[in-house]
Design a protein around this motif. Structure first.
Motif, PDB file in Angstrom:
ATOM      1  N   TYR A  63       0.963  -1.248  -0.042  1.00 56.67           N
ATOM      2  CA  TYR A  63      -0.200   0.127  -0.218  1.00 56.67           C
ATOM      3  C   TYR A  63       0.877   1.347   0.070  1.00 56.67           C
ATOM      4  O   TYR A  63       1.542   1.546   0.946  1.00 56.67           O
ATOM      5  CB  TYR A  63      -1.038  -0.165   1.234  1.00 56.67           C
ATOM      6  CG  TYR A  63      -2.085   0.892   1.178  1.00 56.67           C
ATOM      7  CD1 TYR A  63      -2.708   1.437   0.134  1.00 56.67           C
ATOM      8  CD2 TYR A  63      -2.410   1.832   2.546  1.00 56.67           C
ATOM      9  CE1 TYR A  63      -3.689   2.219   0.159  1.00 56.67           C
ATOM     10  CE2 TYR A  63      -3.121   2.848   2.569  1.00 56.67           C
ATOM     11  CZ  TYR A  63      -4.086   3.126   1.433  1.00 56.67           C
ATOM     12  OH  TYR A  63      -4.948   3.943   1.416  1.00 56.67           O
ATOM     13  N   LYS A 141     -12.493   3.662  -5.044  1.00 52.13           N
ATOM     14  CA  LYS A 141     -12.378   4.662  -3.812  1.00 52.13           C
ATOM     15  C   LYS A 141     -12.844   6.190  -4.412  1.00 52.13           C
ATOM     16  O   LYS A 141     -12.248   6.679  -5.202  1.00 52.13           O
ATOM     17  CB  LYS A 141     -11.122   4.466  -3.563  1.00 52.13           C
ATOM     18  CG  LYS A 141     -10.900   5.292  -1.993  1.00 52.13           C
ATOM     19  CD  LYS A 141      -9.486   4.926  -1.261  1.00 52.13           C
ATOM     20  CE  LYS A 141      -9.183   5.296  -0.034  1.00 52.13           C
ATOM     21  NZ  LYS A 141      -7.864   4.697   0.499  1.00 52.13           N
ATOM     22  N   PHE A 145      -6.978   9.315  -0.312  1.00 51.91           N
ATOM     23  CA  PHE A 145      -6.519   9.307   1.175  1.00 51.91           C
ATOM     24  C   PHE A 145      -5.572  10.213   1.056  1.00 51.91           C
ATOM     25  O   PHE A 145      -4.412   9.919   0.692  1.00 51.91           O
ATOM     26  CB  PHE A 145      -6.211   7.995   1.739  1.00 51.91           C
ATOM     27  CG  PHE A 145      -5.410   7.903   3.028  1.00 51.91           C
ATOM     28  CD1 PHE A 145      -5.834   8.663   4.048  1.00 51.91           C
ATOM     29  CD2 PHE A 145      -4.264   6.977   3.191  1.00 51.91           C
ATOM     30  CE1 PHE A 145      -5.304   8.583   5.406  1.00 51.91           C
ATOM     31  CE2 PHE A 145      -3.398   7.057   4.438  1.00 51.91           C
ATOM     32  CZ  PHE A 145      -4.018   7.574   5.312  1.00 51.91           C
ATOM     33  N   CYS A 182     -12.292   2.360   2.512  1.00 51.59           N
ATOM     34  CA  CYS A 182     -11.520   3.071   3.615  1.00 51.59           C
ATOM     35  C   CYS A 182     -11.806   4.466   3.905  1.00 51.59           C
ATOM     36  O   CYS A 182     -12.739   4.805   4.406  1.00 51.59           O
ATOM     37  CB  CYS A 182      -9.942   2.907   3.189  1.00 51.59           C
ATOM     38  SG  CYS A 182      -8.990   2.984   4.711  1.00 51.59           S
ATOM     39  N   TYR A 183     -10.985   5.498   3.135  1.00 50.42           N
ATOM     40  CA  TYR A 183     -11.229   6.943   3.399  1.00 50.42           C
ATOM     41  C   TYR A 183     -12.515   7.303   3.322  1.00 50.42           C
ATOM     42  O   TYR A 183     -12.991   8.356   3.811  1.00 50.42           O
ATOM     43  CB  TYR A 183     -10.097   7.601   2.770  1.00 50.42           C
ATOM     44  CG  TYR A 183      -9.824   9.115   2.938  1.00 50.42           C
ATOM     45  CD1 TYR A 183      -9.216   9.246   4.535  1.00 50.42           C
ATOM     46  CD2 TYR A 183     -10.069  10.273   2.439  1.00 50.42           C
ATOM     47  CE1 TYR A 183      -9.043  10.613   4.911  1.00 50.42           C
ATOM     48  CE2 TYR A 183      -9.637  11.379   2.961  1.00 50.42           C
ATOM     49  CZ  TYR A 183      -9.281  11.961   4.048  1.00 50.42           C
ATOM     50  OH  TYR A 183      -9.047  12.948   4.586  1.00 50.42           O
ATOM     51  N   ARG A 186     -15.100   8.342   5.951  1.00 46.02           N
ATOM     52  CA  ARG A 186     -15.081   9.724   6.862  1.00 46.02           C
ATOM     53  C   ARG A 186     -15.957  10.836   6.116  1.00 46.02           C
ATOM     54  O   ARG A 186     -16.122  11.842   6.609  1.00 46.02           O
ATOM     55  CB  ARG A 186     -13.860  10.286   6.659  1.00 46.02           C
ATOM     56  CG  ARG A 186     -12.644   9.629   7.339  1.00 46.02           C
ATOM     57  CD  ARG A 186     -11.237  10.066   7.437  1.00 46.02           C
ATOM     58  NE  ARG A 186     -10.195   9.711   8.195  1.00 46.02           N
ATOM     59  CZ  ARG A 186     -10.063   9.462   9.420  1.00 46.02           C
ATOM     60  NH1 ARG A 186     -10.798  10.450  10.093  1.00 46.02           N
ATOM     61  NH2 ARG A 186      -9.249   8.749  10.007  1.00 46.02           N
ATOM     62  N   ALA A 207      -7.722   0.140   5.213  1.00 47.58           N
ATOM     63  CA  ALA A 207      -6.406   0.029   5.850  1.00 47.58           C
ATOM     64  C   ALA A 207      -5.841   1.305   6.561  1.00 47.58           C
ATOM     65  O   ALA A 207      -5.398   2.333   6.181  1.00 47.58           O
ATOM     66  CB  ALA A 207      -5.435  -0.148   4.842  1.00 47.58           C
ATOM     67  N   PHE A 208      -6.690   1.409   7.686  1.00 41.94           N
ATOM     68  CA  PHE A 208      -6.176   2.421   8.813  1.00 41.94           C
ATOM     69  C   PHE A 208      -4.842   2.150   9.086  1.00 41.94           C
ATOM     70  O   PHE A 208      -4.354   1.155   8.881  1.00 41.94           O
ATOM     71  CB  PHE A 208      -7.270   2.887   9.887  1.00 41.94           C
ATOM     72  CG  PHE A 208      -8.427   3.689   9.518  1.00 41.94           C
ATOM     73  CD1 PHE A 208      -8.825   3.765   8.128  1.00 41.94           C
ATOM     74  CD2 PHE A 208      -8.882   4.554  10.262  1.00 41.94           C
ATOM     75  CE1 PHE A 208      -9.821   4.629   7.737  1.00 41.94           C
ATOM     76  CE2 PHE A 208      -9.939   5.399   9.996  1.00 41.94           C
ATOM     77  CZ  PHE A 208     -10.505   5.503   8.917  1.00 41.94           C
ATOM     78  N   ASN A 209      -4.275   3.237   9.880  1.00 40.62           N
ATOM     79  CA  ASN A 209      -2.675   2.932  10.254  1.00 40.62           C
ATOM     80  C   ASN A 209      -2.810   3.344  11.813  1.00 40.62           C
ATOM     81  O   ASN A 209      -3.598   3.467  12.546  1.00 40.62           O
ATOM     82  CB  ASN A 209      -1.985   3.865   9.448  1.00 40.62           C
ATOM     83  CG  ASN A 209      -2.819   5.414   9.554  1.00 40.62           C
ATOM     84  OD1 ASN A 209      -2.555   6.176  10.581  1.00 40.62           O
ATOM     85  ND2 ASN A 209      -3.425   5.892   8.622  1.00 40.62           N
ATOM     86  N   THR A 212      -4.132   6.917  12.914  1.00 36.55           N
ATOM     87  CA  THR A 212      -5.626   7.286  12.665  1.00 36.55           C
ATOM     88  C   THR A 212      -6.432   6.051  13.338  1.00 36.55           C
ATOM     89  O   THR A 212      -7.448   6.143  13.480  1.00 36.55           O
ATOM     90  CB  THR A 212      -6.044   7.531  11.227  1.00 36.55           C
ATOM     91  OG1 THR A 212      -5.761   6.519  10.548  1.00 36.55           O
ATOM     92  CG2 THR A 212      -5.337   8.855  10.828  1.00 36.55           C
TER      93      THR A 212
HETATM   94  N1  LIG Z   1      -6.078   4.369   4.263  1.00 33.68           N
HETATM   95  C1  LIG Z   1      -7.132   5.264   4.157  1.00 33.68           C
HETATM   96  O1  LIG Z   1      -7.724   5.258   3.062  1.00 33.68           O
HETATM   97  C2  LIG Z   1      -7.654   6.014   5.377  1.00 33.68           C
HETATM   98  C3  LIG Z   1      -7.136   6.154   6.451  1.00 33.68           C
HETATM   99  O2  LIG Z   1      -6.151   5.426   6.941  1.00 33.68           O
HETATM  100  C4  LIG Z   1      -7.788   7.333   7.419  1.00 33.68           C
HETATM  101  O3  LIG Z   1      -8.668   7.824   6.923  1.00 33.68           O
HETATM  102  O4  LIG Z   1      -7.322   7.243   8.360  1.00 33.68           O
END
Ligand SMILES: NC(=O)CC(=O)C(=O)O
Length: 305
Positions: A63, A141, A145, A182-183, A186, A207-209, A212
């Motif tokens: 990623y 998507k 992000f 993912c994003y 939000r 895939a948040f991290n 976040t």
């Molecule tokens: N990876 C993403 O698209 C979103 C993300 O990691 C976040 O919103 O925080």
């Protein structure tokens, strides 16, 4: 988006594959994803087998924006038009179609970097397969992000990706399922519009991290579930601290009351959740916000032309 009214809603089991070992070798990634889908399909001991299996965001490539152009595959899918898998140029699509057919399950194929052969642009794309292996829906998507939290994380998907231009859902024999990646979570409008269009369950590969994830991963999913009184689920890759991007993991399924039905830790695993239409009905009957909106006071922002 095709709109079949009224959509069916029956109980079913959802399986999320929190895939690990996503490395530089795409063939290895595909082989491993296939094996994990087969394992997921065999289900939990003494329980109903899953009707739908989900893979995580970016399951066939590392990623990061530098990787997307290298791993991108041409899919060439046109919504509403039958898709000939045998003629597909995408090895990922072929594998996903075959394993959906082999397991006789619906399969939400996480996401892969996709190159559009008409405009040359690259998208972060989720494809969906019926138990017969047909490619029946695709979501690119929508919200890229692009974030910058100094000292923590800077990420810019828009360096190499383009955002999708459509909202997408599909009908199965047991529920209407809305998609995001993912994003997209939000941006409440996407989930709200999907719910107003009759989706019972929203599934977002993600895939948040490590920045976040602990702050927002659970909060956003429970928020989207409660706001819209739907089941909400995100499927993450497993955490790999040797990779360039450290995924949060914690794939989960939340019910329409905001209760977490199932949650992974950070390791590679498969989680299951039983989706019960009764909870959907009782949540909406007990807290009847779906009939209490005051569009005489504020506009209905979910109405789209
Ligand atoms: N990876 C993403 O698209 C979103 C993300 O990691 C976040 O919103 O925080």
């Amino acid at each position: 988006m095709p709109f079949k009214v009224p959509p069916t809603f029956k109980s079913f089991t959802l399986a999320l594959v929190q895939l690990g070992n996503i490395g530089a070798n795409k063939s290895d990634n595909l082989r491993h994803a296939r094996a994990m889908v087969l394992t997921a399909a065999s289900g939990r001991a003494d329980q109903q087998k899953p009707s739908i299996i989900v893979l995580p965001e970016c399951f066939n490539s590392p990623y990061g924006h530098v990787h997307f152009p290298v791993y991108a595959e041409e899919i060439g899918y046109t919504p509403g038009t039958p898709y000939d898998i045998a003629k597909s140029k995408s090895e990922s699509v072929k594998m996903l179609s075959e394993v959906a057919k082999e397991t006789k399950s619906w399969l939400i194929g996480g996401s892969i970097p996709e190159k559009d052969d008409t405009d040359g642009k690259i998208y972060n794309t989720c494809t969906v397969y019926s138990p017969a292996g047909e490619l029946i829906c695709m979501h690119r998507k929508v919200h890229l992000f692009d974030i910058d939290i100094p000292g923590k994380i800077t990420f810019k998907e828009s360096e190499t990706l383009t955002g999708g231009k459509s909202m997408n859902f599909f009908d199965t024999e047991f529920a209407r399922i809305g998609l995001g990646i993912c994003y997209d979570v939000r941006f409440p409008e996407l989930a709200m519009i999907a719910a107003r269009r009759g989706c019972h369950v929203l599934v977002y590969p993600g895939a948040f991290n490590l920045t976040t994830g602990p702050l927002h991963w659970e909060l956003l999913q429970r928020g989207r579930a409660v706001d819209n009184q739907v089941f909400f689920s995100m499927c993450s890759p497993a955490r790999d601290l040797t990779a360039g991007y450290h995924a949060w993991g914690h794939s989960m399924v939340v019910n329409p009351m905001g209760l977490i039905l199932s949650e992974a830790n950070e390791d590679e695993t498969i989680i299951y959740a039983d989706i019960d239409p009764e909870t959907f009905k009782t949540a909406r009957a007990g807290v009847p916000v779906t009939t209490q909106r005051r569009f005489d006071v504020y506009p209905d922002v979910s109405v789209v032309a």
